[in-house]
Design a protein around this motif. Structure first.
Motif, PDB file in Angstrom:
ATOM      1  N   ARG A 146       0.853  -1.183   0.000  1.00 58.64           N
ATOM      2  CA  ARG A 146       0.000   0.000   0.000  1.00 58.64           C
ATOM      3  C   ARG A 146       0.889   1.233   0.000  1.00 58.64           C
ATOM      4  NH1 ARG A 146       0.501   2.135   4.930  1.00 58.64           N
ATOM      5  NH2 ARG A 146       1.032   0.771   6.640  1.00 58.64           N
ATOM      6  N   LEU A 147       0.374   2.275  -0.589  1.00 55.87           N
ATOM      7  CA  LEU A 147       1.066   3.554  -0.505  1.00 55.87           C
ATOM      8  C   LEU A 147       0.815   4.138   0.871  1.00 55.87           C
ATOM      9  CD1 LEU A 147       0.094   5.168  -3.940  1.00 55.87           C
ATOM     10  CD2 LEU A 147       2.235   4.031  -3.342  1.00 55.87           C
ATOM     11  N   LEU A 148       1.784   4.815   1.404  1.00 53.88           N
ATOM     12  CA  LEU A 148       1.577   5.507   2.667  1.00 53.88           C
ATOM     13  C   LEU A 148       0.582   6.640   2.452  1.00 53.88           C
ATOM     14  CD1 LEU A 148       5.245   5.632   3.978  1.00 53.88           C
ATOM     15  CD2 LEU A 148       3.386   4.206   4.835  1.00 53.88           C
ATOM     16  N   PRO A 149      -0.093   7.079   3.513  1.00 56.21           N
ATOM     17  CA  PRO A 149      -1.069   8.162   3.366  1.00 56.21           C
ATOM     18  C   PRO A 149      -0.448   9.384   2.692  1.00 56.21           C
ATOM     19  CG  PRO A 149      -1.233   7.193   5.553  1.00 56.21           C
ATOM     20  CD  PRO A 149      -0.019   6.574   4.886  1.00 56.21           C
ATOM     21  N   ASP A 150      -1.203  10.004   1.810  1.00 54.54           N
ATOM     22  CA  ASP A 150      -0.864  11.242   1.094  1.00 54.54           C
ATOM     23  C   ASP A 150       0.133  11.059  -0.042  1.00 54.54           C
ATOM     24  OD1 ASP A 150      -2.483  12.705   2.935  1.00 54.54           O
ATOM     25  OD2 ASP A 150      -0.764  13.022   4.259  1.00 54.54           O
ATOM     26  N   VAL A 151       0.716   9.881  -0.232  1.00 55.98           N
ATOM     27  CA  VAL A 151       1.753   9.713  -1.246  1.00 55.98           C
ATOM     28  C   VAL A 151       1.224  10.022  -2.640  1.00 55.98           C
ATOM     29  CG1 VAL A 151       3.212   8.015  -2.429  1.00 55.98           C
ATOM     30  CG2 VAL A 151       3.248   8.180   0.057  1.00 55.98           C
ATOM     31  N   ALA A 152       0.105   9.463  -3.038  1.00 55.41           N
ATOM     32  CA  ALA A 152      -0.409   9.680  -4.389  1.00 55.41           C
ATOM     33  C   ALA A 152      -0.684  11.165  -4.634  1.00 55.41           C
ATOM     34  CB  ALA A 152      -1.667   8.850  -4.632  1.00 55.41           C
ATOM     35  N   GLU A 153      -1.288  11.821  -3.668  1.00 50.50           N
ATOM     36  CA  GLU A 153      -1.603  13.240  -3.819  1.00 50.50           C
ATOM     37  C   GLU A 153      -0.335  14.092  -3.880  1.00 50.50           C
ATOM     38  OE1 GLU A 153      -4.889  11.000  -1.946  1.00 50.50           O
ATOM     39  OE2 GLU A 153      -2.791  11.228  -1.415  1.00 50.50           O
ATOM     40  N   VAL A 154       0.644  13.774  -3.051  1.00 47.67           N
ATOM     41  CA  VAL A 154       1.894  14.537  -3.040  1.00 47.67           C
ATOM     42  C   VAL A 154       2.646  14.352  -4.351  1.00 47.67           C
ATOM     43  CG1 VAL A 154       4.183  14.691  -1.965  1.00 47.67           C
ATOM     44  CG2 VAL A 154       2.126  14.677  -0.539  1.00 47.67           C
ATOM     45  N   ILE A 155       2.714  13.135  -4.858  1.00 49.79           N
ATOM     46  CA  ILE A 155       3.389  12.894  -6.131  1.00 49.79           C
ATOM     47  C   ILE A 155       2.697  13.674  -7.237  1.00 49.79           C
ATOM     48  CG2 ILE A 155       3.868  11.138  -7.894  1.00 49.79           C
ATOM     49  CD1 ILE A 155       4.503   9.199  -5.614  1.00 49.79           C
ATOM     50  N   ALA A 156       1.378  13.668  -7.259  1.00 45.34           N
ATOM     51  CA  ALA A 156       0.645  14.422  -8.278  1.00 45.34           C
ATOM     52  C   ALA A 156       0.909  15.919  -8.141  1.00 45.34           C
ATOM     53  CB  ALA A 156      -0.852  14.121  -8.181  1.00 45.34           C
ATOM     54  N   THR A 157       0.864  16.439  -6.930  1.00 42.89           N
ATOM     55  CA  THR A 157       1.107  17.865  -6.690  1.00 42.89           C
ATOM     56  C   THR A 157       2.509  18.265  -7.119  1.00 42.89           C
ATOM     57  OG1 THR A 157      -0.468  17.963  -4.866  1.00 42.89           O
ATOM     58  CG2 THR A 157       1.248  19.652  -4.894  1.00 42.89           C
ATOM     59  N   LEU A 158       3.499  17.503  -6.695  1.00 43.59           N
ATOM     60  CA  LEU A 158       4.879  17.846  -7.031  1.00 43.59           C
ATOM     61  C   LEU A 158       5.137  17.706  -8.525  1.00 43.59           C
ATOM     62  CD1 LEU A 158       6.820  16.335  -4.005  1.00 43.59           C
ATOM     63  CD2 LEU A 158       6.041  18.694  -4.356  1.00 43.59           C
ATOM     64  N   GLY A 159       4.491  16.753  -9.151  1.00 43.79           N
ATOM     65  CA  GLY A 159       4.621  16.609 -10.597  1.00 43.79           C
ATOM     66  C   GLY A 159       4.086  17.825 -11.335  1.00 43.79           C
ATOM     67  N   THR A 160       2.954  18.353 -10.890  1.00 41.94           N
ATOM     68  CA  THR A 160       2.403  19.544 -11.551  1.00 41.94           C
ATOM     69  C   THR A 160       3.273  20.775 -11.298  1.00 41.94           C
ATOM     70  OG1 THR A 160       0.940  20.106  -9.701  1.00 41.94           O
ATOM     71  CG2 THR A 160       0.036  18.682 -11.446  1.00 41.94           C
ATOM     72  N   ARG A 161       4.060  20.758 -10.241  1.00 45.83           N
ATOM     73  CA  ARG A 161       4.988  21.858  -9.964  1.00 45.83           C
ATOM     74  C   ARG A 161       6.323  21.692 -10.692  1.00 45.83           C
ATOM     75  NH1 ARG A 161       4.467  22.649  -3.400  1.00 45.83           N
ATOM     76  NH2 ARG A 161       2.220  23.112  -3.353  1.00 45.83           N
ATOM     77  N   GLY A 162       6.464  20.613 -11.419  1.00 46.69           N
ATOM     78  CA  GLY A 162       7.672  20.413 -12.211  1.00 46.69           C
ATOM     79  C   GLY A 162       8.821  19.735 -11.501  1.00 46.69           C
ATOM     80  N   ARG A 215       4.175  13.965   8.350  1.00 44.14           N
ATOM     81  CA  ARG A 215       3.430  13.169   7.368  1.00 44.14           C
ATOM     82  C   ARG A 215       3.837  13.601   5.972  1.00 44.14           C
ATOM     83  NH1 ARG A 215      -1.111  15.532   5.324  1.00 44.14           N
ATOM     84  NH2 ARG A 215      -1.414  17.676   5.962  1.00 44.14           N
ATOM     85  N   MET A 216       3.616  12.746   5.008  1.00 44.48           N
ATOM     86  CA  MET A 216       3.982  13.027   3.621  1.00 44.48           C
ATOM     87  C   MET A 216       3.280  14.276   3.111  1.00 44.48           C
ATOM     88  SD  MET A 216       5.849  12.133   1.039  1.00 44.48           S
ATOM     89  CE  MET A 216       6.347  10.443   1.247  1.00 44.48           C
ATOM     90  N   GLY A 217       2.059  14.513   3.546  1.00 41.79           N
ATOM     91  CA  GLY A 217       1.299  15.669   3.107  1.00 41.79           C
ATOM     92  C   GLY A 217       1.975  16.999   3.433  1.00 41.79           C
ATOM     93  N   ASP A 218       2.946  16.998   4.336  1.00 42.58           N
ATOM     94  CA  ASP A 218       3.684  18.220   4.687  1.00 42.58           C
ATOM     95  C   ASP A 218       4.810  18.537   3.697  1.00 42.58           C
ATOM     96  OD1 ASP A 218       2.092  18.422   6.984  1.00 42.58           O
ATOM     97  OD2 ASP A 218       3.566  17.404   8.252  1.00 42.58           O
ATOM     98  N   LEU A 219       5.150  17.584   2.840  1.00 43.20           N
ATOM     99  CA  LEU A 219       6.304  17.766   1.951  1.00 43.20           C
ATOM    100  C   LEU A 219       6.148  18.921   0.956  1.00 43.20           C
ATOM    101  CD1 LEU A 219       9.143  16.794   1.154  1.00 43.20           C
ATOM    102  CD2 LEU A 219       8.023  15.142  -0.387  1.00 43.20           C
ATOM    103  N   PRO A 220       5.024  19.064   0.257  1.00 39.88           N
ATOM    104  CA  PRO A 220       4.923  20.181  -0.693  1.00 39.88           C
ATOM    105  C   PRO A 220       5.149  21.552  -0.029  1.00 39.88           C
ATOM    106  CG  PRO A 220       3.220  18.604  -1.159  1.00 39.88           C
ATOM    107  CD  PRO A 220       3.852  18.188   0.160  1.00 39.88           C
ATOM    108  N   GLY A 221       4.596  21.749   1.139  1.00 38.57           N
ATOM    109  CA  GLY A 221       4.806  23.017   1.850  1.00 38.57           C
ATOM    110  C   GLY A 221       6.253  23.218   2.252  1.00 38.57           C
ATOM    111  N   TRP A 222       6.885  22.140   2.717  1.00 36.38           N
ATOM    112  CA  TRP A 222       8.299  22.246   3.112  1.00 36.38           C
ATOM    113  C   TRP A 222       9.149  22.588   1.892  1.00 36.38           C
ATOM    114  CZ3 TRP A 222      12.899  19.842   1.854  1.00 36.38           C
ATOM    115  CH2 TRP A 222      13.976  20.102   2.703  1.00 36.38           C
TER     116      TRP A 222
END
Length: 182
Positions: free
Chosen positions: A51-67, A171-178
Motif C-alpha cells: 500500500r502507498l503511505l497516506p498522502d503519497v499519491a496526492e503529493v506525487i501528483a502535486t509535485l509533478g504539476t509543480r515540475g 506526514r507526507m502531506g507536509d512535503l509540498p509546503g516544506w
C-alpha cells in the motif's frame, strides 16, 4: 519451517535489502534459499499486500504539476517496485524507478542515487531524498544530497531520533509546503 517472527522484529530488519533481512531472520546458512522462495512467491502477492503511505499519491501528483522530477530508489528489485507503483497508479509520474542489481549495490551505497540523478539530469544540490529510515539518510549523505525523513513506514519518529536529516516531517502531506519554503 521457521517459527514466525514478531512484526516489530521484522520491521526492524527492513531497509538493507532482502538478503540481509533473511540473514538476520533465518541465518546465513538458509538465507539464499529464503531469497529464492521469496522471489518466487512475491509477484503473486506484491500488489495486493503493498500500500502507498497516506498522502503519497496526492503529493506525487502535486509535485509533478509543480515540475519536480521524481524517482524511486528502493532496496527492492526495480521490477517489483515498478509493478507495485504502476498498480497503485503513480508509476507513470516517476522519471525513474531503481533498485539493486548485479551492477548496482543496495542502499546505503550511493551508486543507485547517482545513476538516478544522471538519468534525471540533476546534481546533488538539486536532489532531496525523502525516506522513512536511517538507511535513506546514509544513502542521501553518501551522494552529497539533502534528506527529509518522514516516519510511518518502517520506522517511528522515536526510532529516527538522532538520525542525520535536514528535516523531519510528521506526514507526507507536509512535503509540498516544506519544499515551497526552501
Amino acid at each position: 519451517g521457521f517459527p514466525a517472527l514478531a512484526p516489530g522484529a521484522v520491521r526492524g530488519m527492513v531497509g538493507h535489502g532482502l538478503e540481509k533481512l533473511l540473514e538476520q531472520a533465518v541465518g546465513l546458512e538458509v538465507a539464499a534459499e529464503g531469497v529464492r522462495l521469496f522471489r518466487e512467491r512475491y509477484p503473486e502477492v506484491a500488489v495486493e499486500k503493498s500500500r502507498l503511505l497516506p498522502d503519497v499519491a496526492e503529493v506525487i501528483a502535486t509535485l509533478g504539476t509543480r515540475g519536480h522530477p521524481m524517482a524511486v530508489a528502493s532496496n527492492k528489485p526495480s521490477g517489483f517496485s515498478r509493478m507495485i507503483l504502476d498498480a497503485k497508479g503513480v508509476g507513470s509520474l516517476l522519471h525513474a524507478v531503481a533498485g539493486p542489481d548485479a551492477g548496482t549495490p543496495a542502499k546505503p551505497d550511493p551508486t543507485m542515487l547517482r545513476r538516478i540523478m544522471q538519468t534525471v539530469g540533476v546534481g546533488p544540490a538539486e536532489t532531496i531524498v525523502v525516506g522513512d529510515m536511517e538507511v535513506d539518510s546514509e544513502f542521501a549523505r553518501a551522494a552529497g544530497c539533502r534528506v527529509v525523513l518522514i516516519p510511518g513506514g518502517s520506522r517511528t519518529r522515536a526510532e529516527l531520533d538522532g538520525v542525520d536529516a535536514d528535516a523531519f516531517l510528521e506526514r507526507m502531506g507536509d512535503l509540498p509546503g516544506w519544499l515551497a519554503a526552501q
